[in-house]
Design an enzyme around this catalytic site. Structure first.
Site, PDB file in Angstrom:
ATOM      1  N   LYS A  64       0.847  -1.198   0.000  1.00 23.68           N
ATOM      2  CA  LYS A  64       0.000   0.000   0.000  1.00 23.68           C
ATOM      3  C   LYS A  64       0.880   1.245   0.000  1.00 23.68           C
ATOM      4  O   LYS A  64       1.888   1.292   0.722  1.00 23.68           O
ATOM      5  CB  LYS A  64      -0.908  -0.046   1.235  1.00 23.68           C
ATOM      6  N   SER A 100      -9.722   1.514   2.857  1.00 23.94           N
ATOM      7  CA  SER A 100      -8.908   2.286   1.952  1.00 23.94           C
ATOM      8  C   SER A 100      -7.809   1.489   1.242  1.00 23.94           C
ATOM      9  O   SER A 100      -7.217   1.989   0.300  1.00 23.94           O
ATOM     10  CB  SER A 100      -8.244   3.435   2.716  1.00 23.94           C
ATOM     11  N   SER A 106      -9.742  -0.765   7.021  1.00 21.51           N
ATOM     12  CA  SER A 106      -9.191  -0.637   5.672  1.00 21.51           C
ATOM     13  C   SER A 106      -8.505  -1.870   5.094  1.00 21.51           C
ATOM     14  O   SER A 106      -8.226  -1.903   3.897  1.00 21.51           O
ATOM     15  CB  SER A 106      -8.224   0.534   5.616  1.00 21.51           C
TER      16      SER A 106
HETATM   17  N1  GLN Z   1     -13.171   3.994   6.440  1.00 18.27           N
HETATM   18  C1  GLN Z   1     -12.488   4.373   7.622  1.00 18.27           C
HETATM   19  C2  GLN Z   1     -12.069   5.810   7.549  1.00 18.27           C
HETATM   20  O1  GLN Z   1     -12.268   6.416   6.571  1.00 18.27           O
HETATM   21  C3  GLN Z   1     -11.306   3.475   7.874  1.00 18.27           C
HETATM   22  C4  GLN Z   1     -10.145   3.767   7.020  1.00 18.27           C
HETATM   23  C5  GLN Z   1      -8.909   2.993   7.401  1.00 18.27           C
HETATM   24  O2  GLN Z   1      -8.979   1.953   8.056  1.00 18.27           O
HETATM   25  N2  GLN Z   1      -7.756   3.533   7.013  1.00 18.27           N
HETATM   26  O3  GLN Z   1     -11.556   6.363   8.473  1.00 18.27           O
END
Ligand code: GLN
Length: 479
Positions: A79, A154, A178
């Site tokens: 990532k 994400s 994410s």
């Molecule tokens: N969807 C969640 C957020 O926007 C989690 C994102 C993540 O785990 N990086 O904060």
């Protein structure tokens, strides 16, 4: 079956027997990238030259070294939130569009030392903020199973790349779901370990008390194989647990006789797609038929989890992102610095995307004098209550089974104008980050051709239990 569609475990066996080379696998992966990447958009950067160099080096080491890691010679995607020395690391943001780190994150160092082959850096929501990988400078990652649908986020690029055979394994990060959400949406396995299990050194911070790095692959064993190479204390990360590396892969068993599985009654309520509920209940019956004991449990503060998460995560984010001001590194809007404040404003207005700016404003608000006690402090108290719910539940059960997402993968664009709807997708995942617990998403059937994920939650540092139950289900379901 092409090499790029095989599991890491099987490829590792073939490499050991000398039947294939790491170069063969790497070629197969880049062939797949060539065929599919234009319709998926899983990568921000690919690194073919480096990958082939590393593959050849791995092939030489495979011939010479006896005690080698099962990761040696296996392609992996990372990532774009983890620093890679000399390789552009954007975090999905214009702010870091031209950032070339001076060092590797600890996890990157570790897997490269073991001979893994770096394929490239994967697409993501800017700074990890999102649930669909639509908030990225390079545009969204499409779901490889259905191009009109989101990949989840994400870490959507990592999940889609694994699902499509554009890599064998991938590393993602999970602040509020994410790793687990995109794994569920793309039909792969994703493991978020306990907070502190994996070093965060070199991980670009979103919300430091919630962020954790984890493993993604096409099987439970593949995730265990990768995670084993990432764990262990790191003196460079003060939140890294003082414990030795893990040996999950070798200890994995599908014997679940006598294991007590908890089903939280607050999770299976209105708002959960009934097709997801049915599939998970079927999975639970299968585990029961094979010796597990099923118990209903209660996690009474569940309804406050999303609110607490979005207060704490935005508060930490606004503080972490204060460093992007155009002074030391990253994007700068103007060199015409007559007035520093104007330079800051222009840099932050143009360098961050809409969602990131929304989070910075929310976070600034909840931390501001007069609101701190009402919002931030209260959210921290709720966080404690949520964690205590789990600790209590784990007095009676060994693991917990839950959905990953309340809904099936949705269409690209569907939730982009409604941030609240997007935040609600995280309802089943954020509690684990607030509590620091390990959790895995594992494929559990599909509806209308769209994959469903089941979540297995463990006690702190009991990833082994999560792997075992996941492995047992994988074998029983034949998925
Ligand atoms: N969807 C969640 C957020 O926007 C989690 C994102 C993540 O785990 N990086 O904060």
């Amino acid at each position: 079956m092409e090499l790029c569609d095989k599991s890491a475990l099987e490829l590792s066996r073939l490499l050991r027997k000398g039947e294939i080379t790491s170069r063969d696998i790497t070629e197969s992966v880049f062939q797949r990238i060539h065929e599919k990447e234009s319709s998926i958009n899983a990568f921000i950067t690919t690194t073919p030259d480096l990958a082939f160099q590393q593959a050849d080096k791995a092939d030489r080491r495979l011939r010479k070294e006896k005690n080698r890691s099962p990761l040696m010679g296996i392609p992996i995607a990372i990532k774009d939130i983890l620093c890679t020395k000399g390789i552009r690391t954007t975090c999905g943001s214009k702010m870091l569009g031209n950032f070339f780190p001076a060092y590797h994150a600890t996890v990157v160092d570790r897997i490269l030392d073991q001979g893994a082959v770096l394929i490239g850096k994967t697409n993501m929501d800017e700074f990890g903020m999102g649930s669909s990988t639509e908030n990225s400078i390079i545009g969204p990652t499409h779901n490889p199973l259905h191009p009109d649908y989101v990949s989840g986020g994400s870490s959507g690029g990592s999940a889609a790349a694994v699902a499509a055979g554009e890599t064998i394994l991938a590393i993602g990060t999970d602040t509020g779901g994410s790793i687990r959400l995109p794994s569920a949406f793309c039909g792969i396995v994703g493991m978020k370990p306990t907070y502190g299990r994996v070093s965060r050194y070199g991980l670009i911070a979103y919300a430091s008390s919630l962020d954790q790095v984890g493993a993604m692959g096409r099987s439970v064993q593949d995730c265990a194989l990768l995670l084993d190479e990432m764990t262990g204390h790191d003196p460079l990360d003060s939140t890294s647990a003082d414990m030795a590396g893990s040996n999950f892969l070798d200890s994995i068993t599908h014997d679940i006789k006598g294991i007590k599985i908890g089903i939280p009654k607050e999770y299976f309520i209105q708002g959960l797609d009934p097709r997801i509920q049915d599939h998970i209940m079927e999975a639970v019956s299968l585990l029961k038929a094979n010796g597990a004991t099923i118990r209903e449990i209660s996690l009474p503060h569940t309804q406050y989890a999303v609110s607490a998460y979005y207060l704490i995560a935005t508060a930490e984010a606004c503080s972490n992102l204060a460093r992007y001001d155009g002074v030391r590194y990253g994007f700068r809007a103007t060199d015409d610095i007559e007035d520093t404040i104007t330079m800051y404003e222009a840099t932050r207005s143009l360098g961050f995307g809409r969602e990131v700016k929304r989070r910075i404003m929310l976070g600034t608000y909840v931390l501001s004098a007069g609101y701190y006690d009402a919002y931030y402090l209260k959210a921290q108290k709720v966080r404690t209550l949520i964690r205590e719910d789990f600790i209590k539940a784990f007095e009676n059960v060994d693991c917990i089974i839950a959905p990953v997402s309340p809904c099936l993968p949705f269409k690209l664009g569907e939730k982009m104008d409604d941030p609240l709807q997007m935040y609600l997708v995280d309802i089943y995942t954020v509690s684990l980050n607030l509590s620091g617990l390990p959790g895995m998403s594992i494929p559990c059937g599909s509806a209308d051709g769209l994959p469903i994920g089941m979540q297995i939650i463990g006690r702190p540092f009991d990833e082994q239990m999560v792997f075992n139950v996941g492995y047992a289900y994988e074998e029983l379901s034949g998925d």
